[in-house]
Scaffold this motif. Structure first.
Motif, PDB file in Angstrom:
ATOM      1  N   ILE A  68       0.850  -1.197   0.000  1.00  0.00           N
ATOM      2  CA  ILE A  68       0.000   0.000   0.000  1.00  0.00           C
ATOM      3  C   ILE A  68       0.886   1.247   0.000  1.00  0.00           C
ATOM      4  N   ALA A  69       1.930   1.234   0.823  1.00  0.00           N
ATOM      5  CA  ALA A  69       2.849   2.375   0.881  1.00  0.00           C
ATOM      6  C   ALA A  69       3.564   2.571  -0.454  1.00  0.00           C
ATOM      7  N   VAL A  70       3.976   1.492  -1.082  1.00  0.00           N
ATOM      8  CA  VAL A  70       4.681   1.594  -2.362  1.00  0.00           C
ATOM      9  C   VAL A  70       3.749   2.122  -3.446  1.00  0.00           C
ATOM     10  N   VAL A  71       2.518   1.630  -3.483  1.00  0.00           N
ATOM     11  CA  VAL A  71       1.550   2.132  -4.464  1.00  0.00           C
ATOM     12  C   VAL A  71       1.347   3.632  -4.264  1.00  0.00           C
ATOM     13  N   ALA A  72       1.222   4.069  -3.027  1.00  0.00           N
ATOM     14  CA  ALA A  72       1.056   5.501  -2.751  1.00  0.00           C
ATOM     15  C   ALA A  72       2.277   6.286  -3.222  1.00  0.00           C
ATOM     16  N   ALA A  73       3.461   5.812  -2.886  1.00  0.00           N
ATOM     17  CA  ALA A  73       4.685   6.531  -3.246  1.00  0.00           C
ATOM     18  C   ALA A  73       4.875   6.617  -4.758  1.00  0.00           C
ATOM     19  N   LEU A  74       4.704   5.495  -5.444  1.00  0.00           N
ATOM     20  CA  LEU A  74       4.897   5.496  -6.897  1.00  0.00           C
ATOM     21  C   LEU A  74       3.830   6.324  -7.597  1.00  0.00           C
ATOM     22  N   THR A  75       2.607   6.292  -7.070  1.00  0.00           N
ATOM     23  CA  THR A  75       1.558   7.148  -7.630  1.00  0.00           C
ATOM     24  C   THR A  75       1.939   8.608  -7.446  1.00  0.00           C
ATOM     25  N   ALA A  76       2.375   8.974  -6.257  1.00  0.00           N
ATOM     26  CA  ALA A  76       2.727  10.361  -5.968  1.00  0.00           C
ATOM     27  C   ALA A  76       3.884  10.844  -6.836  1.00  0.00           C
ATOM     28  N   MET A  77       4.804   9.953  -7.167  1.00  0.00           N
ATOM     29  CA  MET A  77       5.910  10.350  -8.039  1.00  0.00           C
ATOM     30  C   MET A  77       5.388  10.802  -9.401  1.00  0.00           C
ATOM     31  N   GLY A  78       4.374  10.120  -9.888  1.00  0.00           N
ATOM     32  CA  GLY A  78       3.744  10.523 -11.143  1.00  0.00           C
ATOM     33  C   GLY A  78       4.500  10.154 -12.401  1.00  0.00           C
ATOM     34  N   ASN A  79       5.687   9.595 -12.282  1.00  0.00           N
ATOM     35  CA  ASN A  79       6.489   9.302 -13.471  1.00  0.00           C
ATOM     36  C   ASN A  79       7.105   7.903 -13.432  1.00  0.00           C
ATOM     37  N   ALA A  80       6.464   6.999 -12.721  1.00  0.00           N
ATOM     38  CA  ALA A  80       7.021   5.657 -12.549  1.00  0.00           C
ATOM     39  C   ALA A  80       5.992   4.590 -12.921  1.00  0.00           C
ATOM     40  N   ALA A  81       5.307   4.782 -14.042  1.00  0.00           N
ATOM     41  CA  ALA A  81       4.229   3.863 -14.429  1.00  0.00           C
ATOM     42  C   ALA A  81       4.675   2.400 -14.524  1.00  0.00           C
ATOM     43  N   PRO A  82       5.822   2.084 -15.135  1.00  0.00           N
ATOM     44  CA  PRO A  82       6.186   0.655 -15.200  1.00  0.00           C
ATOM     45  C   PRO A  82       6.353   0.026 -13.814  1.00  0.00           C
ATOM     46  N   GLN A  83       7.003   0.754 -12.909  1.00  0.00           N
ATOM     47  CA  GLN A  83       7.195   0.240 -11.558  1.00  0.00           C
ATOM     48  C   GLN A  83       5.874   0.189 -10.804  1.00  0.00           C
ATOM     49  N   LEU A  84       5.019   1.188 -11.022  1.00  0.00           N
ATOM     50  CA  LEU A  84       3.710   1.204 -10.378  1.00  0.00           C
ATOM     51  C   LEU A  84       2.897  -0.014 -10.797  1.00  0.00           C
ATOM     52  N   LYS A  85       2.929  -0.362 -12.066  1.00  0.00           N
ATOM     53  CA  LYS A  85       2.167  -1.525 -12.534  1.00  0.00           C
ATOM     54  C   LYS A  85       2.652  -2.814 -11.862  1.00  0.00           C
ATOM     55  N   VAL A  86       3.968  -2.961 -11.738  1.00  0.00           N
ATOM     56  CA  VAL A  86       4.504  -4.149 -11.066  1.00  0.00           C
ATOM     57  C   VAL A  86       4.007  -4.185  -9.624  1.00  0.00           C
ATOM     58  N   HIS A  87       4.024  -3.030  -8.950  1.00  0.00           N
ATOM     59  CA  HIS A  87       3.623  -3.013  -7.545  1.00  0.00           C
ATOM     60  C   HIS A  87       2.108  -3.043  -7.362  1.00  0.00           C
TER      61      HIS A  87
END
Length: 138
Positions: A68-87
């Protein structure tokens, strides 16, 4: 899969990290590691040892909370779509529901802005659709 070598022996944290990566991400995590083998095998080893061997293996949070924390962080970054999809897939793998994922991403609109949340929702839509296709073909 990344192999240990005399230059880079496989310490306990590597083995612990590899086991944790498999537990969380399954094949998706291994594909990320494999994709680095030809260009940056040392980086692949670092990715296994530090985030998964050291951080994800700590006792303070369960895997569900960590994702949950990683999804929040990667979403907030706004520029990490590939990593967000994995997480996003990892979050689903460790028991986070689709509804919880959507709520976490929506919460990020408050702190990271609507564009970041919109990008996160687009990534979630792709992951959810792929999961449905996978379920339909099984």
């Amino acid at each position: 899969m990344l192999q240990a070598s005399p230059k880079h022996p496989a310490p306990d944290r590597y083995q612990q990290g590899l086991a944790k990566l498999r537990e969380i991400d399954g094949e998706a995590g291994e594909r990320v590691i494999d994709s680095l083998a030809g260009i940056a095998p040392d980086f692949a080893r670092y990715l296994i040892e530090f985030p998964f061997g050291d951080i994800y293996s700590r006792p303070g949070l369960d895997l569900r909370s960590r994702e949950i924390a990683v999804v929040a962080a990667l979403t907030a970054m706004g520029n990490a779509a590939p990593q967000l999809k994995v997480h996003l897939q990892a979050a689903l793998n460790v028991g986070v529901t689709r509804e919880e994922i959507v709520e976490v991403i929506m919460q990020m609109a408050v702190y990271a802005g609507f564009p970041a949340a919109l990008n996160g929702l687009a990534a979630a839509r792709e992951v959810f659709a792929a999961q449905e296709l996978e379920g339909a073909s099984a």
